[in-house]
Design a protein around this motif. Structure first.
Motif, PDB file in Angstrom:
ATOM      1  N   PHE A 176       0.816   1.474   1.318  1.00 13.60           N
ATOM      2  CA  PHE A 176       2.197   1.516   1.808  1.00 13.60           C
ATOM      3  C   PHE A 176       2.791   2.860   1.412  1.00 13.60           C
ATOM      4  O   PHE A 176       2.721   3.261   0.256  1.00 13.60           O
ATOM      5  CB  PHE A 176       3.040   0.384   1.211  1.00 13.60           C
ATOM      6  CG  PHE A 176       4.431   0.361   1.747  1.00 13.60           C
ATOM      7  CD1 PHE A 176       4.702  -0.236   2.966  1.00 13.60           C
ATOM      8  CD2 PHE A 176       5.470   0.953   1.055  1.00 13.60           C
ATOM      9  CE1 PHE A 176       5.986  -0.246   3.480  1.00 13.60           C
ATOM     10  CE2 PHE A 176       6.759   0.951   1.558  1.00 13.60           C
ATOM     11  CZ  PHE A 176       7.015   0.350   2.777  1.00 13.60           C
ATOM     12  N   GLY A 177       3.339   3.552   2.388  1.00 11.12           N
ATOM     13  CA  GLY A 177       3.988   4.822   2.107  1.00 11.12           C
ATOM     14  C   GLY A 177       3.217   5.995   2.678  1.00 11.12           C
ATOM     15  O   GLY A 177       2.446   5.843   3.622  1.00 11.12           O
ATOM     16  N   VAL A 178       3.426   7.152   2.083  1.00  8.17           N
ATOM     17  CA  VAL A 178       2.829   8.391   2.575  1.00  8.17           C
ATOM     18  C   VAL A 178       1.953   8.987   1.482  1.00  8.17           C
ATOM     19  O   VAL A 178       2.349   9.055   0.327  1.00  8.17           O
ATOM     20  CB  VAL A 178       3.932   9.410   2.959  1.00  8.17           C
ATOM     21  CG1 VAL A 178       3.327  10.722   3.408  1.00  8.17           C
ATOM     22  CG2 VAL A 178       4.841   8.846   4.032  1.00  8.17           C
ATOM     23  N   GLY A 179       0.756   9.411   1.858  1.00  6.75           N
ATOM     24  CA  GLY A 179      -0.103  10.100   0.908  1.00  6.75           C
ATOM     25  C   GLY A 179      -1.356   9.323   0.570  1.00  6.75           C
ATOM     26  O   GLY A 179      -1.814   8.472   1.333  1.00  6.75           O
ATOM     27  N   TYR A 180      -1.901   9.651  -0.593  1.00  4.42           N
ATOM     28  CA  TYR A 180      -3.195   9.122  -0.999  1.00  4.42           C
ATOM     29  C   TYR A 180      -3.113   8.447  -2.365  1.00  4.42           C
ATOM     30  O   TYR A 180      -2.291   8.791  -3.201  1.00  4.42           O
ATOM     31  CB  TYR A 180      -4.215  10.264  -1.116  1.00  4.42           C
ATOM     32  CG  TYR A 180      -4.515  10.941   0.186  1.00  4.42           C
ATOM     33  CD1 TYR A 180      -5.484  10.430   1.044  1.00  4.42           C
ATOM     34  CD2 TYR A 180      -3.845  12.092   0.567  1.00  4.42           C
ATOM     35  CE1 TYR A 180      -5.773  11.050   2.239  1.00  4.42           C
ATOM     36  CE2 TYR A 180      -4.125  12.723   1.765  1.00  4.42           C
ATOM     37  CZ  TYR A 180      -5.087  12.196   2.601  1.00  4.42           C
ATOM     38  OH  TYR A 180      -5.367  12.813   3.783  1.00  4.42           O
ATOM     39  N   PRO A 203      -2.491  -7.824   0.038  1.00  2.00           N
ATOM     40  CA  PRO A 203      -3.310  -7.678  -1.179  1.00  2.00           C
ATOM     41  C   PRO A 203      -4.639  -6.964  -0.911  1.00  2.00           C
ATOM     42  O   PRO A 203      -5.092  -6.182  -1.736  1.00  2.00           O
ATOM     43  CB  PRO A 203      -3.540  -9.126  -1.627  1.00  2.00           C
ATOM     44  CG  PRO A 203      -2.374  -9.880  -1.074  1.00  2.00           C
ATOM     45  CD  PRO A 203      -2.046  -9.208   0.240  1.00  2.00           C
ATOM     46  N   GLU A 204      -5.228  -7.220   0.259  1.00  3.99           N
ATOM     47  CA  GLU A 204      -6.502  -6.581   0.586  1.00  3.99           C
ATOM     48  C   GLU A 204      -6.353  -5.065   0.725  1.00  3.99           C
ATOM     49  O   GLU A 204      -7.194  -4.311   0.238  1.00  3.99           O
ATOM     50  CB  GLU A 204      -7.079  -7.166   1.882  1.00  3.99           C
ATOM     51  CG  GLU A 204      -7.484  -8.620   1.777  1.00  3.99           C
ATOM     52  CD  GLU A 204      -6.305  -9.589   1.936  1.00  3.99           C
ATOM     53  OE1 GLU A 204      -5.216  -9.181   2.424  1.00  3.99           O
ATOM     54  OE2 GLU A 204      -6.464 -10.750   1.539  1.00  3.99           O
ATOM     55  N   ARG A 205      -5.299  -4.621   1.422  1.00  2.08           N
ATOM     56  CA  ARG A 205      -5.101  -3.177   1.592  1.00  2.08           C
ATOM     57  C   ARG A 205      -4.757  -2.506   0.266  1.00  2.08           C
ATOM     58  O   ARG A 205      -5.182  -1.380   0.006  1.00  2.08           O
ATOM     59  CB  ARG A 205      -4.007  -2.907   2.632  1.00  2.08           C
ATOM     60  CG  ARG A 205      -4.509  -3.126   4.041  1.00  2.08           C
ATOM     61  CD  ARG A 205      -3.721  -2.418   5.134  1.00  2.08           C
ATOM     62  NE  ARG A 205      -2.387  -1.998   4.859  1.00  2.08           N
ATOM     63  CZ  ARG A 205      -1.266  -2.646   5.205  1.00  2.08           C
ATOM     64  NH1 ARG A 205      -1.347  -3.791   5.848  1.00  2.08           N
ATOM     65  NH2 ARG A 205      -0.080  -2.157   4.927  1.00  2.08           N
ATOM     66  N   ILE A 206      -3.987  -3.185  -0.559  1.00  4.21           N
ATOM     67  CA  ILE A 206      -3.653  -2.618  -1.874  1.00  4.21           C
ATOM     68  C   ILE A 206      -4.928  -2.476  -2.718  1.00  4.21           C
ATOM     69  O   ILE A 206      -5.168  -1.434  -3.331  1.00  4.21           O
ATOM     70  CB  ILE A 206      -2.606  -3.481  -2.594  1.00  4.21           C
ATOM     71  CG1 ILE A 206      -1.274  -3.420  -1.843  1.00  4.21           C
ATOM     72  CG2 ILE A 206      -2.438  -3.026  -4.045  1.00  4.21           C
ATOM     73  CD1 ILE A 206      -0.256  -4.430  -2.315  1.00  4.21           C
TER      74      ILE A 206
END
Length: 91
Positions: free
Chosen positions: A72-76, A51-54
């Motif tokens: 999570f995943g690729v990109g920005y 939750p913190e990173r999201i």
């Protein structure tokens, strides 16, 4: 290049980027895998999102960047804290 073909080229390229990162990690010994890094110049993170990173992906008031790496995943993702700060300055 027609519109339909461009759409397919973009989808194939995006799929290749998403597949390349985990494939790169799986070629390493298990203890050396970080599941984070860069692929084709884009940040990647395939760890389980927290939750913190999201929250930090979309709201990071300590950063001046408009775009932050995906949780999570690729990109920005878009740093909405930076966007709102810019809008407040304009008023």
């Amino acid at each position: 290049m027609n519109r339909q073909l461009r759409k397919h080229v973009v989808l194939v390229a995006a799929g290749a980027v998403v597949v390349a990162t985990p494939a790169k990690e799986l070629r390493q010994p298990p203890k050396a895998r970080t599941w984070t890094g860069r692929i084709f110049g884009l940040p990647s993170d395939f760890r389980r999102p927290t939750p913190e990173r999201i929250a930090r992906e979309f709201w990071d008031p300590d950063s001046d960047a408009f775009f932050t790496p995906h949780a999570f995943g690729v990109g920005y993702g878009l740093n909405l804290a930076r966007v709102t700060r810019g809008l407040r300055r304009r008023r």
